[in-house]
Write an enzyme that holds these catalytic residues in place. Structure first.
Site, PDB file in Angstrom:
ATOM      1  N   GLY A 166      18.071  19.682  81.060  1.00 17.00           N
ATOM      2  CA  GLY A 166      19.073  20.471  81.739  1.00 17.00           C
ATOM      3  C   GLY A 166      19.498  21.775  81.211  1.00 17.00           C
ATOM      4  N   GLY A 225      11.840  19.933  77.569  1.00 20.75           N
ATOM      5  CA  GLY A 225      11.953  19.999  79.087  1.00 20.75           C
ATOM      6  C   GLY A 225      12.590  18.879  79.572  1.00 20.75           C
ATOM      7  CG  ASP A 259      10.794  27.287  83.667  1.00 25.93           C
ATOM      8  OD1 ASP A 259       9.536  27.391  83.794  1.00 25.93           O
ATOM      9  OD2 ASP A 259      11.748  26.231  84.269  1.00 25.93           O
ATOM     10  CB  THR A 287      21.635  22.812  84.817  1.00 22.24           C
ATOM     11  OG1 THR A 287      20.683  22.142  85.383  1.00 22.24           O
ATOM     12  CG2 THR A 287      22.900  22.547  85.647  1.00 22.24           C
TER      13      THR A 287
END
Lengths: 320, 107
Positions: A22, A19, A47, A25
């Site tokens: 990134g 966690g 998520d 992203t």
């Protein structure tokens, strides 16, 4: 795209990591890069915190929606999937059992719905359906998984489960076989279909197919930052994935402070970082590494993503 | 001397059964009845016991979670466990409910 040729690029990409390193992203940017390279792409977010939809600035739902040129996105809502599945089972079983027994069935279903492995299984179940859309509807599917430990259990599960169900199928076949002999002897009609056996066989087929796709068509990319704990976790996890029959792709080292980051504080940080980068390159030797520079500002908009995604082009396999 | 057809049936030891129809047909039915009594019935009971045992094994396997054994397949076998649960429930109650204080299966 002929995906079954040896050496053909694997179309299903999992992006995992601890966690906060990134991975949302990276997964999103990878999906954008894939679409930009001309591949029909689906981004799947697992998520429950809706980070992907925050990043894209677009609300996502449990069915894929178009979010860009050649790019669709979808969220898996495990709670909703579990509710739907349990409701369908309830309807099926209520038709099969005596009315007096329905309360016992409902109690069992309530307990099962709240059981330990239910959400993970539901997520995997929904994922199996989405993966079936490749190669038909999508050339590539990118999945943003939850942190590493959970991912491994998630991916290892089909193998555990098929073994268990296999045993049940064989047992049920014995029951059915004896039953059929009895019917033949009594001169009764040849056996009607056994819905229980059918269900077990269908689940077995479904899970075998999922495991096949994960081992043959999927690649696992790992995201980490050059710091102690993420390095330890990643170095341990990768051989474990391979032992489970999964293929490891690129290791993405994220948030690397560039040389231009100046000032005494950052100089100290960069020095520590360099030590970690050396260690990381050494301990993950043989793996494909991509080091991604940290930006002056958070990657939180589509514009910033566009710059970020350029750094991930090495992760896409060369076009066949 | 013509034989009394009905007495032939009685003479075979099958009680008051009256054999009707042609002589050949009557003999055949008796033979089938003897065969059934001597062989098929026993075999059928054995098969029925076998079927029951196989089904019991299936039920026991399905509810291992009631004995504290983690079942990773629980989600996928839910239609089967839900269908059989009342049989399991009846069985464990017959064993004394207090032996399964928290089975998490049906109670």
């Amino acid at each position: 795209m002929l995906l079954s040729l040896p050496g053909a690029p694997r179309p299903i990409a999992f992006v995992g990591g601890k966690g906060g390193v990134g991975k949302t992203t990276v997964a999103t940017a990878l999906a954008l890069a894939s679409a930009a390279a001309g591949e029909r792409t689906l981004l799947v977010s697992t998520d429950p915190a809706h980070s992907t939809s925050d990043l894209l600035g677009t609300p996502l739902g449990s069915e894929p929606i178009r979010i860009g040129e050649l790019l669709d996105a979808v969220e898996i809502d495990a709670e909703q999937q579990a509710d739907r599945y349990v409701a369908a089972v309830r309807a099926d079983v209520h038709r099969l059992v005596a009315p007096a027994v329905r309360d016992t069935v409902d109690r069992h279903l309530d307990l099962a719905r709240r059981g330990a492995g239910t959400l993970e299984s539901a997520l995997l179940d929904r994922l199996a359906d989405l993966l079936a859309a490749c190669p038909g509807d999508y050339d590539r599917i990118v999945i943003d998984t939850a942190p590493t430990g959970h991912t491994l259990r998630l991916l290892a599960m089909p193998e555990l489960v098929t073994g268990w169900i296999e045993g049940l199928v064989r047992q049920r076949e014995k029951v059915h076989g004896v039953d059929r002999m009895l019917r033949n002897m009594a001169g009764r009609e040849p056996d009607h279909e056994d819905p229980v056996l059918d269900r077990l066989r269908r689940q077995r087929t479904r899970l075998r197919e999922l495991r096949r796709r994960l081992t043959e068509d999927a690649v696992f990319h790992a995201v980490l930052i050059p710091e102690r704990l993420p390095i330890e976790e990643t170095v341990r996890a990768l051989p474990a994935f391979e032992a489970a029959g999964l293929t490891v792709g690129t290791v993405v080292v994220n948030r690397v402070l560039p040389a231009e980051a100046d000032g005494g504080f950052l100089a100290a940080r960069r020095e520590q970082q360099e030590t970690y980068l050396q260690e990381l390159r050494e301990r993950l030797r043989g793996r494909r590494l991509v080091e991604v520079a940290q930006q002056p500002r958070d990657v939180a908009t589509r514009g910033a993503l566009a710059e970020f995604q350029a750094q991930l082009i090495p992760m896409l396999p060369a076009a066949p | 001397m013509t034989e009394d057809r009905s007495s032939r049936g009685r003479a075979s030891g099958l009680g008051d059964r009256t054999v009707v129809g042609t002589p050949g047909e009557g003999w055949w039915r008796q033979a089938l009845a003897w065969h059934d009594a001597l062989f098929v019935t026993k075999w059928r009971s054995a098969l029925q016991r076998e079927a029951k045992q196989q089904e019991d094994t299936l039920v026991a396997t399905l509810y291992l979670s009631a004995f504290g054994i983690d079942d990773p397949a629980a989600y996928h076998t839910l239609p089967v466990t839900a269908e059989y649960v009342d049989r399991f429930h009846t069985w464990h109650r017959s064993q004394g409910l207090d032996r399964f204080p928290d089975p998490g299966v049906c109670c």
